[in-house]
Design a protein around this motif. Sequence first.
Motif, short mmCIF file in Angstrom:
data_model
loop_
_atom_site.label_atom_id
_atom_site.label_comp_id
_atom_site.label_asym_id
_atom_site.label_seq_id
_atom_site.Cartn_x
_atom_site.Cartn_y
_atom_site.Cartn_z
N THR A 230 6.14 6.81 11.95
CA THR A 230 5.67 5.43 12.01
C THR A 230 6.48 4.70 13.06
O THR A 230 7.66 4.95 13.22
CB THR A 230 5.85 4.73 10.65
OG1 THR A 230 7.22 4.80 10.29
CG2 THR A 230 5.00 5.38 9.58
N LYS B 28 1.65 9.41 -5.87
CA LYS B 28 2.17 10.76 -5.62
C LYS B 28 3.10 11.20 -6.75
O LYS B 28 3.04 12.33 -7.21
CB LYS B 28 2.91 10.81 -4.29
CG LYS B 28 2.00 10.82 -3.09
CD LYS B 28 2.78 10.86 -1.80
CE LYS B 28 1.87 10.80 -0.59
NZ LYS B 28 2.61 10.75 0.67
N ARG B 29 3.97 10.28 -7.19
CA ARG B 29 4.88 10.62 -8.29
C ARG B 29 4.09 10.91 -9.56
O ARG B 29 4.43 11.82 -10.32
CB ARG B 29 5.88 9.49 -8.52
CG ARG B 29 6.99 9.44 -7.49
CD ARG B 29 8.09 8.50 -7.90
NE ARG B 29 7.64 7.13 -8.00
CZ ARG B 29 7.70 6.23 -7.01
NH1 ARG B 29 8.20 6.57 -5.85
NH2 ARG B 29 7.26 5.00 -7.19
N LYS C 154 5.31 15.09 7.68
CA LYS C 154 5.80 13.72 7.81
C LYS C 154 5.10 13.08 8.99
O LYS C 154 4.98 13.67 10.05
CB LYS C 154 7.31 13.69 8.01
CG LYS C 154 8.07 14.16 6.81
CD LYS C 154 9.53 13.94 6.99
CE LYS C 154 10.26 14.37 5.72
NZ LYS C 154 11.68 14.15 5.83
N THR D 121 6.21 20.16 4.04
CA THR D 121 5.81 18.76 3.97
C THR D 121 5.48 18.27 5.36
O THR D 121 6.11 18.62 6.33
CB THR D 121 6.93 17.89 3.37
OG1 THR D 121 8.08 18.04 4.20
CG2 THR D 121 7.24 18.30 1.95
N GLU E 19 0.82 -1.21 0.00
CA GLU E 19 0.00 0.00 0.00
C GLU E 19 0.86 1.26 0.00
O GLU E 19 0.60 2.21 -0.73
CB GLU E 19 -0.91 -0.01 1.23
CG GLU E 19 -1.88 1.15 1.28
CD GLU E 19 -2.79 1.06 2.48
OE1 GLU E 19 -3.15 2.14 2.98
OE2 GLU E 19 -3.11 -0.05 2.91
N ARG E 20 1.91 1.27 0.80
CA ARG E 20 2.80 2.44 0.83
C ARG E 20 3.50 2.63 -0.51
O ARG E 20 3.69 3.76 -0.97
CB ARG E 20 3.82 2.30 1.96
CG ARG E 20 3.20 2.46 3.32
CD ARG E 20 4.25 2.33 4.41
NE ARG E 20 3.66 2.27 5.71
CZ ARG E 20 3.23 3.33 6.40
NH1 ARG E 20 3.35 4.52 5.89
NH2 ARG E 20 2.69 3.18 7.59
N GLU E 21 3.88 1.54 -1.15
CA GLU E 21 4.52 1.63 -2.46
C GLU E 21 3.56 2.21 -3.49
O GLU E 21 3.93 3.06 -4.30
CB GLU E 21 4.97 0.23 -2.90
CG GLU E 21 5.74 0.21 -4.19
CD GLU E 21 6.19 -1.19 -4.55
OE1 GLU E 21 6.03 -1.57 -5.73
OE2 GLU E 21 6.69 -1.91 -3.66
N ARG E 22 2.30 1.79 -3.44
CA ARG E 22 1.30 2.33 -4.35
C ARG E 22 1.07 3.82 -4.09
O ARG E 22 0.91 4.60 -5.04
CB ARG E 22 -0.01 1.57 -4.21
CG ARG E 22 0.02 0.22 -4.84
CD ARG E 22 -1.31 -0.47 -4.75
NE ARG E 22 -1.21 -1.82 -5.25
CZ ARG E 22 -1.97 -2.81 -4.84
NH1 ARG E 22 -2.89 -2.62 -3.93
NH2 ARG E 22 -1.82 -4.02 -5.35
N GLU E 23 1.02 4.20 -2.83
CA GLU E 23 0.85 5.62 -2.50
C GLU E 23 1.97 6.46 -3.09
O GLU E 23 1.72 7.53 -3.65
CB GLU E 23 0.79 5.81 -0.99
CG GLU E 23 -0.50 5.40 -0.34
CD GLU E 23 -0.48 5.56 1.17
OE1 GLU E 23 0.53 6.08 1.70
OE2 GLU E 23 -1.45 5.16 1.81
N GLN E 24 3.20 5.98 -2.96
CA GLN E 24 4.33 6.71 -3.51
C GLN E 24 4.23 6.80 -5.04
O GLN E 24 4.53 7.85 -5.62
CB GLN E 24 5.66 6.06 -3.09
CG GLN E 24 5.95 6.17 -1.62
CD GLN E 24 6.00 7.62 -1.15
OE1 GLN E 24 6.55 8.48 -1.83
NE2 GLN E 24 5.43 7.88 0.01
N SER E 25 3.80 5.73 -5.68
CA SER E 25 3.65 5.76 -7.14
C SER E 25 2.59 6.76 -7.56
O SER E 25 2.78 7.51 -8.52
CB SER E 25 3.27 4.36 -7.65
OG SER E 25 4.28 3.45 -7.37
#
Length: 151
Positions: free
Chosen positions: A118, A93-94, A115, A113, A85-91
Amino acid sequence: MRISTITNWAYATTVVLTLISGGAFIMAVRGADMERDAATTAWKLDETVEQLQSAAEKTTEDARLYVIKGEERYLNAFRAVDAVEREREQSVKRLVISNLTDQERTARQSRPTQKCSTPSRSKPSRISPLANRTSEEQRFSPRNMRKRRPT
């Protein structure tokens, strides 16, 4: 009025009405295409929402089962889904950033930003099933309900 004048007027009227009819037809076709695209987009969004709901339910179930049973497999499943899920979020965002205009990029870069912190994931902690429950939830938990006898 002469017959040739009437014929010319009839011809001009026919041409004008044909052009208006053609314009109306083109507008109707464009409207139908836009409606079809909107229906396809709505269908895709509904499908995505269903996938997100089922993924959220599965993730919640894994976390709940880990808290209740304390088995590592549920924690590992939760962490795996969380990483994806975190990887998808970063994708996403990019992708969003790449489609921004210069003015939007400048505004985004000038914004501070945020932050989120976690917790460390280096070693799993054993969480008591009752650790995060309120006293009322503890009182009505299935474990405590067995202890009570109806009066």
